[in-house]
Write a protein that holds these residues in place. Structure first.
Motif, PDB file in Angstrom:
ATOM      1  N   PRO A   1       0.610  -1.300  -0.002  1.00 12.75           N
ATOM      2  CA  PRO A   1      -0.092   0.168  -0.156  1.00 12.75           C
ATOM      3  C   PRO A   1       1.042   1.447  -0.167  1.00 12.75           C
ATOM      4  O   PRO A   1       1.868   1.239   0.680  1.00 12.75           O
ATOM      5  CB  PRO A   1      -0.667  -0.115   1.303  1.00 12.75           C
ATOM      6  N   MET A   2       0.550   2.329  -0.922  1.00 17.59           N
ATOM      7  CA  MET A   2       1.350   3.442  -0.838  1.00 17.59           C
ATOM      8  C   MET A   2       0.831   4.428   0.121  1.00 17.59           C
ATOM      9  O   MET A   2      -0.298   4.652   0.290  1.00 17.59           O
ATOM     10  CB  MET A   2       1.215   4.207  -2.234  1.00 17.59           C
TER      11      MET A   2
ATOM     12  N   THR B   1      10.988  10.378   5.566  1.00 19.88           N
ATOM     13  CA  THR B   1      11.318   9.155   5.844  1.00 19.88           C
ATOM     14  C   THR B   1      10.467   8.082   5.458  1.00 19.88           C
ATOM     15  O   THR B   1      10.914   6.821   5.390  1.00 19.88           O
ATOM     16  CB  THR B   1      11.655   9.064   7.322  1.00 19.88           C
ATOM     17  N   GLU B   2       9.065   8.092   5.668  1.00 21.60           N
ATOM     18  CA  GLU B   2       8.004   7.062   5.453  1.00 21.60           C
ATOM     19  C   GLU B   2       8.009   6.964   3.865  1.00 21.60           C
ATOM     20  O   GLU B   2       7.749   6.058   3.357  1.00 21.60           O
ATOM     21  CB  GLU B   2       6.767   7.465   5.978  1.00 21.60           C
ATOM     22  N   TRP B   3       8.231   8.093   3.172  1.00 19.36           N
ATOM     23  CA  TRP B   3       7.893   7.833   1.747  1.00 19.36           C
ATOM     24  C   TRP B   3       9.306   7.240   1.060  1.00 19.36           C
ATOM     25  O   TRP B   3       9.152   6.518   0.227  1.00 19.36           O
ATOM     26  CB  TRP B   3       7.953   9.408   0.839  1.00 19.36           C
TER      27      TRP B   3
ATOM     28  N   PHE C   1      12.225   2.958  -1.565  1.00 17.40           N
ATOM     29  CA  PHE C   1      13.444   2.282  -1.639  1.00 17.40           C
ATOM     30  C   PHE C   1      13.480   0.792  -0.908  1.00 17.40           C
ATOM     31  O   PHE C   1      14.693   0.034  -1.352  1.00 17.40           O
ATOM     32  CB  PHE C   1      14.758   3.111  -1.273  1.00 17.40           C
ATOM     33  N   ASN C   2      12.842   0.536   0.238  1.00 14.28           N
ATOM     34  CA  ASN C   2      13.128  -0.718   0.840  1.00 14.28           C
ATOM     35  C   ASN C   2      11.824  -1.847   0.261  1.00 14.28           C
ATOM     36  O   ASN C   2      10.876  -1.335   0.348  1.00 14.28           O
ATOM     37  CB  ASN C   2      12.843  -0.284   2.319  1.00 14.28           C
ATOM     38  N   ARG C   3      12.633  -2.977   0.531  1.00 12.77           N
ATOM     39  CA  ARG C   3      11.715  -4.043   0.153  1.00 12.77           C
ATOM     40  C   ARG C   3      12.288  -5.178   1.053  1.00 12.77           C
ATOM     41  O   ARG C   3      13.289  -5.230   1.478  1.00 12.77           O
ATOM     42  CB  ARG C   3      11.922  -4.682  -1.186  1.00 12.77           C
ATOM     43  N   SER C   4      11.132  -6.133   1.400  1.00 16.25           N
ATOM     44  CA  SER C   4      11.584  -7.216   2.306  1.00 16.25           C
ATOM     45  C   SER C   4      12.155  -8.421   1.324  1.00 16.25           C
ATOM     46  O   SER C   4      11.392  -8.985   0.402  1.00 16.25           O
ATOM     47  CB  SER C   4      10.316  -7.621   2.980  1.00 16.25           C
TER      48      SER C   4
END
Length: 85
Positions: free
Chosen positions: A25-26, A35-37, A42-45
């Motif tokens: 979810p965006m 920071t949240e954006w 950029f971050n993925r699990s």
């Protein structure tokens, strides 16, 4: 031959599909912090687990969500995206 179930066209060869990335979810751009954006962009699990992913059926032009166990590389469910608004 590995197959994937399109929610519109049924079971089809995996070669007819294109992976579109992990479904996440965006956050609302106007309401989220930098920071949240940045975390969303950029971050993925990379951890093996059951993930929701975007998939595209090339032959019919249908985007849908697939739930896939990335450890076993098995598709568990597919369905059309429905926004929750």
């Amino acid at each position: 031959m590995k197959k994937l179930r399109c929610p519109i066209n049924g079971e089809r060869p995996l070669q007819e599909f294109s992976y579109g990335g992990e479904f996440r979810p965006m956050p609302q751009p106007e309401e989220s912090s930098d920071t949240e954006w940045a975390d969303y962009v950029f971050n993925r699990s990379g951890e093996p687990q059951v993930k929701k992913e975007w998939w595209y059926h090339i032959a019919s032009g249908v985007w849908f969500i697939a739930e896939r166990d990335t450890l076993k590389d098995e598709f568990l469910a597919t369905y059309l995206f429905e926004p929750s608004e």
